[in-house]
Structures are given as C-alpha cells and as structure tokens.
Design an enzyme around this catalytic site. Sequence first.
Site, PDB file in Angstrom:
ATOM      1  N   ASP A 154       9.041   3.414   5.897  1.00  0.00           N
ATOM      2  CA  ASP A 154       8.097   2.654   5.086  1.00  0.00           C
ATOM      3  C   ASP A 154       8.618   1.230   4.886  1.00  0.00           C
ATOM      4  OD1 ASP A 154       6.121   2.009   2.959  1.00  0.00           O
ATOM      5  OD2 ASP A 154       5.768   4.162   3.092  1.00  0.00           O
ATOM      6  N   SER A 195       0.623   0.802   2.818  1.00  0.00           N
ATOM      7  CA  SER A 195       0.858   2.207   3.172  1.00  0.00           C
ATOM      8  C   SER A 195      -0.427   2.997   3.325  1.00  0.00           C
ATOM      9  CB  SER A 195       1.699   2.886   2.102  1.00  0.00           C
ATOM     10  OG  SER A 195       2.981   2.369   2.102  1.00  0.00           O
ATOM     11  N   HIS A 253      -4.420  -3.169  -3.627  1.00  0.00           N
ATOM     12  CA  HIS A 253      -5.106  -2.216  -4.511  1.00  0.00           C
ATOM     13  C   HIS A 253      -6.412  -2.785  -5.053  1.00  0.00           C
ATOM     14  CE1 HIS A 253      -1.701   0.646  -4.933  1.00  0.00           C
ATOM     15  NE2 HIS A 253      -0.978  -0.439  -4.688  1.00  0.00           N
ATOM     16  N   ARG A 260       4.124  -7.502  -7.384  1.00  0.00           N
ATOM     17  CA  ARG A 260       4.648  -6.595  -6.350  1.00  0.00           C
ATOM     18  C   ARG A 260       3.967  -6.890  -5.006  1.00  0.00           C
ATOM     19  NH1 ARG A 260       7.394  -1.645  -6.800  1.00  0.00           N
ATOM     20  NH2 ARG A 260       6.890  -0.012  -5.300  1.00  0.00           N
ATOM     21  N   ASP A 261       2.652  -7.008  -5.052  1.00  0.00           N
ATOM     22  CA  ASP A 261       1.916  -7.403  -3.834  1.00  0.00           C
ATOM     23  C   ASP A 261       1.743  -8.921  -3.796  1.00  0.00           C
ATOM     24  OD1 ASP A 261       1.640  -4.710  -3.262  1.00  0.00           O
ATOM     25  OD2 ASP A 261      -0.189  -4.550  -4.445  1.00  0.00           O
ATOM     26  N   ARG A 264       2.045  -3.257 -13.914  1.00  0.00           N
ATOM     27  CA  ARG A 264       1.484  -2.149 -13.124  1.00  0.00           C
ATOM     28  C   ARG A 264       2.429  -0.970 -12.940  1.00  0.00           C
ATOM     29  NH1 ARG A 264       1.168  -3.735  -6.917  1.00  0.00           N
ATOM     30  NH2 ARG A 264       1.658  -1.539  -6.732  1.00  0.00           N
ATOM     31  N   ARG A 273       1.897   6.958  -9.319  1.00  0.00           N
ATOM     32  CA  ARG A 273       1.185   7.713  -8.284  1.00  0.00           C
ATOM     33  C   ARG A 273       1.873   9.037  -8.014  1.00  0.00           C
ATOM     34  NH1 ARG A 273       2.195   3.619  -3.324  1.00  0.00           N
ATOM     35  NH2 ARG A 273       4.451   3.700  -3.261  1.00  0.00           N
ATOM     36  N   ARG A 277      -7.989   0.940  -3.942  1.00  0.00           N
ATOM     37  CA  ARG A 277      -7.029   1.863  -3.313  1.00  0.00           C
ATOM     38  C   ARG A 277      -6.802   3.080  -4.206  1.00  0.00           C
ATOM     39  NH1 ARG A 277      -1.129   0.659  -0.558  1.00  0.00           N
ATOM     40  NH2 ARG A 277      -0.086   2.450  -1.472  1.00  0.00           N
ATOM     41  N   ALA A 278      -6.605   4.214  -3.546  1.00  0.00           N
ATOM     42  CA  ALA A 278      -6.664   5.483  -4.269  1.00  0.00           C
ATOM     43  C   ALA A 278      -5.371   5.868  -4.996  1.00  0.00           C
ATOM     44  CB  ALA A 278      -7.008   6.591  -3.274  1.00  0.00           C
ATOM     45  N   ASP A 279      -4.224   5.749  -4.322  1.00  0.00           N
ATOM     46  CA  ASP A 279      -3.067   6.508  -4.805  1.00  0.00           C
ATOM     47  C   ASP A 279      -2.700   6.231  -6.256  1.00  0.00           C
ATOM     48  OD1 ASP A 279      -2.239   3.962  -4.046  1.00  0.00           O
ATOM     49  OD2 ASP A 279      -0.364   4.606  -3.118  1.00  0.00           O
ATOM     50  N   ARG A 280      -2.802   4.989  -6.664  1.00  0.00           N
ATOM     51  CA  ARG A 280      -2.358   4.661  -8.023  1.00  0.00           C
ATOM     52  C   ARG A 280      -3.511   4.706  -9.036  1.00  0.00           C
ATOM     53  NH1 ARG A 280       2.933   3.245  -8.146  1.00  0.00           N
ATOM     54  NH2 ARG A 280       3.901   2.420  -6.242  1.00  0.00           N
ATOM     55  N   LYS A 286       6.295   8.718  -2.111  1.00  0.00           N
ATOM     56  CA  LYS A 286       5.668   8.516  -0.793  1.00  0.00           C
ATOM     57  C   LYS A 286       5.107   9.822  -0.229  1.00  0.00           C
ATOM     58  CE  LYS A 286       6.608   4.082  -0.230  1.00  0.00           C
ATOM     59  NZ  LYS A 286       5.580   3.044  -0.008  1.00  0.00           N
ATOM     60  N   ASP A 316      10.598  -0.066   1.842  1.00  0.00           N
ATOM     61  CA  ASP A 316       9.473  -0.520   1.035  1.00  0.00           C
ATOM     62  C   ASP A 316       9.770  -0.489  -0.463  1.00  0.00           C
ATOM     63  OD1 ASP A 316       6.615  -1.288   0.901  1.00  0.00           O
ATOM     64  OD2 ASP A 316       6.569   0.511  -0.334  1.00  0.00           O
ATOM     65  N   HIS A 374      10.296  -3.858  -2.582  1.00  0.00           N
ATOM     66  CA  HIS A 374       9.379  -4.314  -3.638  1.00  0.00           C
ATOM     67  C   HIS A 374      10.105  -4.789  -4.897  1.00  0.00           C
ATOM     68  CE1 HIS A 374       5.414  -3.647  -2.059  1.00  0.00           C
ATOM     69  NE2 HIS A 374       5.586  -2.370  -1.834  1.00  0.00           N
ATOM     70  N   ASP A 379       5.013   1.851   8.766  1.00  0.00           N
ATOM     71  CA  ASP A 379       3.608   1.693   8.351  1.00  0.00           C
ATOM     72  C   ASP A 379       3.225   0.238   8.107  1.00  0.00           C
ATOM     73  OD1 ASP A 379       5.201   1.485   6.086  1.00  0.00           O
ATOM     74  OD2 ASP A 379       3.803   2.565   4.795  1.00  0.00           O
ATOM     75  N   HIS A 380       4.187  -0.616   7.832  1.00  0.00           N
ATOM     76  CA  HIS A 380       3.926  -2.043   7.585  1.00  0.00           C
ATOM     77  C   HIS A 380       5.264  -2.710   7.342  1.00  0.00           C
ATOM     78  CE1 HIS A 380       4.842  -1.361   3.357  1.00  0.00           C
ATOM     79  NE2 HIS A 380       4.006  -0.346   3.381  1.00  0.00           N
ATOM     80  N   HIS A 392       4.592  -6.878   0.856  1.00  0.00           N
ATOM     81  CA  HIS A 392       4.601  -6.556   2.284  1.00  0.00           C
ATOM     82  C   HIS A 392       4.463  -7.850   3.091  1.00  0.00           C
ATOM     83  CE1 HIS A 392       2.743  -2.430   1.091  1.00  0.00           C
ATOM     84  NE2 HIS A 392       3.974  -2.567   0.679  1.00  0.00           N
TER      85      HIS A 392
HETATM   86  O1  LIG Z   1       1.628   0.478  -4.569  1.00  0.00           O
HETATM   87  C1  LIG Z   1       2.602  -0.121  -4.171  1.00  0.00           C
HETATM   88  O2  LIG Z   1       3.762   0.267  -4.387  1.00  0.00           O
HETATM   89  C2  LIG Z   1       2.380  -1.414  -3.427  1.00  0.00           C
HETATM   90  O3  LIG Z   1       1.325  -2.110  -3.971  1.00  0.00           O
HETATM   91  C3  LIG Z   1       2.065  -1.150  -2.009  1.00  0.00           C
HETATM   92  O4  LIG Z   1       3.075  -0.398  -1.421  1.00  0.00           O
HETATM   93  P1  LIG Z   1       2.778   0.670  -0.305  1.00  0.00           P
HETATM   94  O5  LIG Z   1       1.531   0.245   0.394  1.00  0.00           O
HETATM   95  O6  LIG Z   1       3.957   0.635   0.598  1.00  0.00           O
HETATM   96  O7  LIG Z   1       2.637   1.993  -0.967  1.00  0.00           O
END
Ligand SMILES: O=C(O)[C@H](O)COP(=O)(O)O
Length: 797
Positions: free
Chosen positions: A266, A319, A378, A408-409, A444, A451, A524-527, A599, A668, A672, A709-710, A739
Amino acid sequence: MTRVHPNTAAPFADLPSLPACCGATREGGVAVLTVWRKSLLFSCHGFTVFDAEGNLVFRVDIYGSGSAGELVLMDAAGKPLLTARRKKLSLGETWLIYNGEDADNPLYSVKRHVSLLHCKGLAHVTPLRGGSGSAGYAVEGSYSRRSCTVYDERRRAVAEIQRKQAVGGVAFGDDVFRLVVQSDLNTCLAMAIVIVLDQMPELASLPLRMTLSITDLARVLLLSILGGEICEIEALGDMGSSDFSWKLADHPKLPKGKTVAVVVLDGWGEADPDQYNCIHVAQTPTMDSLKKGAPERWRLVRAHGKAVGLPTEDDMGNSEVGHNALGAGRIFAQGAKLVDLALASGKIFEGEGFKYIKECFDKGTLHLIGLLSDGGVHSRLDQLQLLLKGCSENGAKRIRVHILTDGRDVLDGSSVGFVETLENDLAKLREKGIDAQIASGGGRMYVTMDRYENDWGVVKRGWDAQVLGEAPHKFRSAVEAVKKLREDPKANDQYLPPFVIVDESGKAVGQIVDGDAVVTFNFRADRMVMIAKALEYADFDKFDRVRVPKIRYAGMLQYDGELKLPNRYLVSPPEIDRTSGEYLVHNGIRTFACSETVKFGHVTFFWNGNRSGYFNPSMEEYVEIPSDSGITFNVQPKMKALEIAEKARDAILSRKFHQVRVNLPNGDMVGHTGDIEATVVGCKAADEAVKIILDAIEQVGGIYVVTADHGNAEDMVKRNKTGQPLLDKAGKIQILTSHTLQPVPIAIGGPGLASGVRFRKDVPDGGLANVAATVMNLHGFEAPTDYEPTLVEVVDN
Ligand SMILES: O=C(O)[C@H](O)COP(=O)(O)O
C-alpha cells in the site's frame, strides 16, 4: 470493420459534434464506444456510454419503467445533444430526431422496416431537412443479437453494433455492447439510432430471447409479428442459450493449480531517488532484486487519474479505486466522477434519496457531515459547495455543516483555508435568508472517520459533537476553533480534537434532533460505513448513543451494497460486478486474503467491488490481524507487516489455497503521518514481509505477483514544477502526507511461472485494472473479454 472512404463532405451540419472527451478516439477515423444499457441514476433506466479510454461520453436517463416516448441523448455533463420522440399516430413505428431539446423542425426520422421480404432490414433513417450534407441510412441485421450495421446511401458500412465477444462459453448479457462508428457518420446520430432501436419493442432483446425455448409453431406466429427479424430468429434457434456463465476458458498455454501470491504494497510508488523517497532511502533488498533481477518481469503500471476511474489526470490514486481496479479488472467511473456528473446535471436533486431528505426541509434542519478538503479521495469541497447551493435552492432553510479537517489527503495546515472558504459560502447563504452555519468539527483521524471498526471511540467522539452537541472544546466560530486548536505544537489537521460551535448563551448551534435530515457527503465508503451504522441502525451496541434522533438520513453514495448501507443515498455507487475474485471462486480457486484491520477491507471489500463477506465461504478464508488503535502509525511503523507475512506464509505452505492475497500497509499508513524517518522504517518492514512470502512461494513451487495500489512513501515533499521541494513561509520543507500521481511497480516470478511468461510490450499504458486478467492467466484461465487486457504473454523458448 475497415474504413471504406475518407470523409469527403461535411455531412453533419445540423448535428451536434461528438463530445470533446470522445474526440481522441476518433483518431484514425473510428469511434469505439461501449454502450451500457443502464442509467447512472438510481431509479432510472437508460444508457451510459463510454469511449475506448473509459470516459463517459453519452447518457440517457429514462425515469419510470417501461418504454418512453421521448429520450434525450446527453453528453457526459448532462447537456442535451439530440432528442428522439416517438411519432404519434404513425402507421408503423417512426421516431423523429431533434437537435438538442428542440420541439420542432426534426433532423431525421427513424422508421422501423416492415417488409417481410427483406429479412435483414431493421430501420430506415431519413434526413428531414435536406441540404448538401444530408444523407439517409439503412440499418440491417439484428439489434436483439447486438449485431447490426448502419449503411449509408452508397452501401458503405458506417457503423456497427457488435456483441462483446465471448470466450470459452463465457457470454455477456445484452446490456453491454459495442458501437463502432466510422468518421462518415456522426456519432451522436449513431447513438440516437441505437436508443431508438432499443425502444422498438419488437427489436429489443427480451422478446427475442424468449424465442429460444418456444415451439416451432409459436416461432411461426412470432415470425409474422416480428417481420424484419425472421432470419435472426432462425439463427438464434441455433445459437443455444446466451445466458451468462461464470466459467472461464482455459488458458491455452498456462497451467492450473499453481499457488499464486498476490502482494499489494500500500502506498508504494516509483519515483526518482532522493532523500524524500523513503522507498529509496530504506533498505529494500527484496523489492530491489525484483526490479533489477528480471527486467521482462518487472514494469510500472498507472495507478491514478482515469486509469482508475477518477475524473482527471490530476487526481491521485487511492486505495479504494486502486483495489477496485485490481480486483475488478475493468475501470469503473468512481464515486468522485459519479457525484460530479450528478451535480453537473442537477439530477442529484431529482433522485429518490434527495426527495427523501427534502421532506424535512420545511420544519427540520439539514445536517451535512463530511471531510472538508479538496483532496478528492473521500470528498471534495467543490461538491459540498454545489450540494449546499442545490439544497438551499430546493428549500433547505436551516443548514448545519459538521466538518472533519483533513491534512492527510492534502497538506497539513490547509484546514484553515478550507474552513474560511466554507464560512464565506455559508455567509452568502445567510444573506439569502438561509440559516446556515458550521456546527461542529474535529480531525478526521480522531473524529468520525475510522474504518473497518478499528476504533469505535473515533465515531463516538463525532456522535457526541454532531448529534449531542457535546465536545471538550467550544468556540463561537469554526475558523477560530481550528486556528486555536492548531496552536498546540503537537496539533495537526488529521487529529484535531472535537469541537462544537456555540451561541452567545453557550448552547451548541447544531445538535441533530428529531425531524432533521442528515447527509454524509463523503463519496468514498470505507470511512463512512461506521458512522452510517450509528446513524441508521436501530440495534446498535458499539457505544452508547445516549439519544437517537428520528432523522431522515442519506449517504452521498450507498457505502456498502451488500449491507444496503445506508438505505438512502443521493447518487448510485459504481456497480462493480463480476470481479476477478468472484470468477475465480466459481472456477475452483481457493482464496486466502489477509491484512491488518486498517487495510483489511482493501483486499476483501474493495477488492470484491465494495462488497462485504465471502462469495463462497467454503472456498475462501479472510483473516484480519487487529491493528494497533489509538496511535499514529509513526509510533509503530513496522505495523503488523510481519504478522501478515507469517499468516500468508502459513496459508501458502498449507497448500490449501490457490491464491493468497495480502495488503502490506506500511508505505501508506506511515507515509500519511508525514514522518520521514518512520516511513523509512515502515518500508523496510514491508520489504521484509515480501521476502517471507516469496520464500514460501519458492518452497511450494508457486508464482508471485507483487504490486501496489498507489503512490505515497516514494515522495514525502511537496514540489514545485521543476521537481524541487517547496518551502513554506517559515522556510521549512513542506511535507507531503498525501498520495501521489506516481505509477506503481508490478513484478511477477516464482518457480511456478512458466519460462516463457513475460510482460507484453504492447500495453504501455497498462494500469491497475490490467492486473486482474494477468492474475487470472497465472491461475491458468483466460480473462473475460471485457476485462482490461492481460499484461503478460507466453513466448516459446
Ligand atoms: O483514508 C485514508 O487513510 C486516506 O485518505 C487514503 O488512504 P488510502 O486510500 O491508502 O486508504
């Protein structure tokens, strides 16, 4: 289809020109479009059309069900190009094509062919305005089989509708097909012809697919009804079922049964070596040997921008989109792009999700919760601004924004500017009589945006501030809040403590109460999944919510398609279907996936197209190693890389799995934090983990695929145009926590890899989406034809 003649006349004087983003594909004279018989909008049907580079070029959104009498062909931004209207009281079926949304003076008529004698004719396209460039066309073949040709008056084939060809029994439904248009035909007109054919019920797919199982007598009856499709019915009878199949064709040269390790580093991009390239500075002998040891089996792939479905080439990878592309093998327009489109066309404000929250606008407050930055990972500030505008124009009278600061971003410290911008926007709304304010905030990583259930305390802090109006810090304004809280020398945007904005009496200005509407505006979903659960679930035991207001809640997108969470949303998420994981499970591939909590969802949820859970629990095992919580990862930069590698090693050596997939988070997660020294340590740990996995692959005679992934850890400073590090006002290097736009490496190898396998040279622009077909090949299968092409070829030694 070969081009017959150069384009001599200027035949499209009255027709709109091809949308600009499609123009590139016109080079060489041919536009190759992928037509998806589906609307981007929730609760609509219609068409979504992409060019060869995955750019959205046309859309048609049809509200309600059934056949429509009027269809508007729009460009990607929702601008009407042509309108097709069914001609009333016409003998036979005739449609008229108008410029834009004109109501009179049609450009063309499209009339269904009725003669029983000419079995191939489908429709005639006749110019209605005359003039030098006007030309008529005949459409022949079978639309139902997605096999027809448009001929001009000189019988030159100027467009073709083609099936996506199947390989080894894998056939696709009728809903995705190709439209190939020569330069002799206006592409907008070609697409208008397609949507009209689709509206002629006798020509569309459904009735004809039914004919596969009916008796000859019934066929004869249908023959008389369907006229022009007679020949096609006969052909269909011989074709057998065109039903979709999960079965993958055998790869002609590569064997099955090898253990394939898929390692995703990552945040591991490729950049020029210097002191801010932590991957270069770190000792990474394993990754170095992959690069230097086998040049035919190491290359770079694109991991940002359009290659992963993001709106522009200025969008860094992330990611979510990276793992989506790796797993799905195709490029899907991602959340950022879908929200842009819905906002640009205004359709977001016409959908069911918006109508649902709008019910509260009269008496309640609209609360918008999300990440405030222009990071584009996000959420995006410009999308929030358009949402605010649209909501206020649609009747919201009282709006409260609950901000989460980024850093962070985007650069740390940029939060102040973003809050000032938002405050200005809200002040303008107040001038218009709308009671709009920032109500609460926090960093954040400390408030709300946890997440994969790593730390519910993060979500609780947000709940307390946003819903209950309680926080350790109270301020009269958000700008003051952020500036003041950042005065602490240890403070940064990502981890600002929660605060609420209070009125002169000290009361929070924006608690969420019964009758209010809430929108989480991150795409974006995860968070967002955890806060969505807290807002939506009646049964919830992750923390004491104290008070659960009766609200109407919608996400910007639906964040989890499997859990249907949240139930209401403003924009339909990308429908990422037929992922490589699902195909492989159907083809007998036993899979093991593992990462640590932060992750874990990347190699499961994102990999599987934003879908939680197993496809087949008896074939898959997903292992989550608990992440450290309550720390920033520069404190423990090795994270759980070793533990992940050991789990992967054990899974490989157990020989129970064909695919062992892991994500190593260090580059990653530590990147960050902006801590260069710690990131170097993290990169070394990730490299050691790769070695453990590769050693295990060596022992079982398997194959490895190592990629990322990036980018992130390969560049830790903000740079000017010439690539030099930028200094801030105090003369200090500006640390980059985000990133990057860099490509990422991919390496293949291992004793199980057939000796003639090497990277192809003819996919120079390959991206992460090309990896899925590659991995399928290494498992001994051909990839589905609509997957991005494989990166490998097998040459005879
Ligand atoms: O959510 C995060 O940690 C960052 O905004 C993006 O990081 P990731 O895409 O590597 O999860």
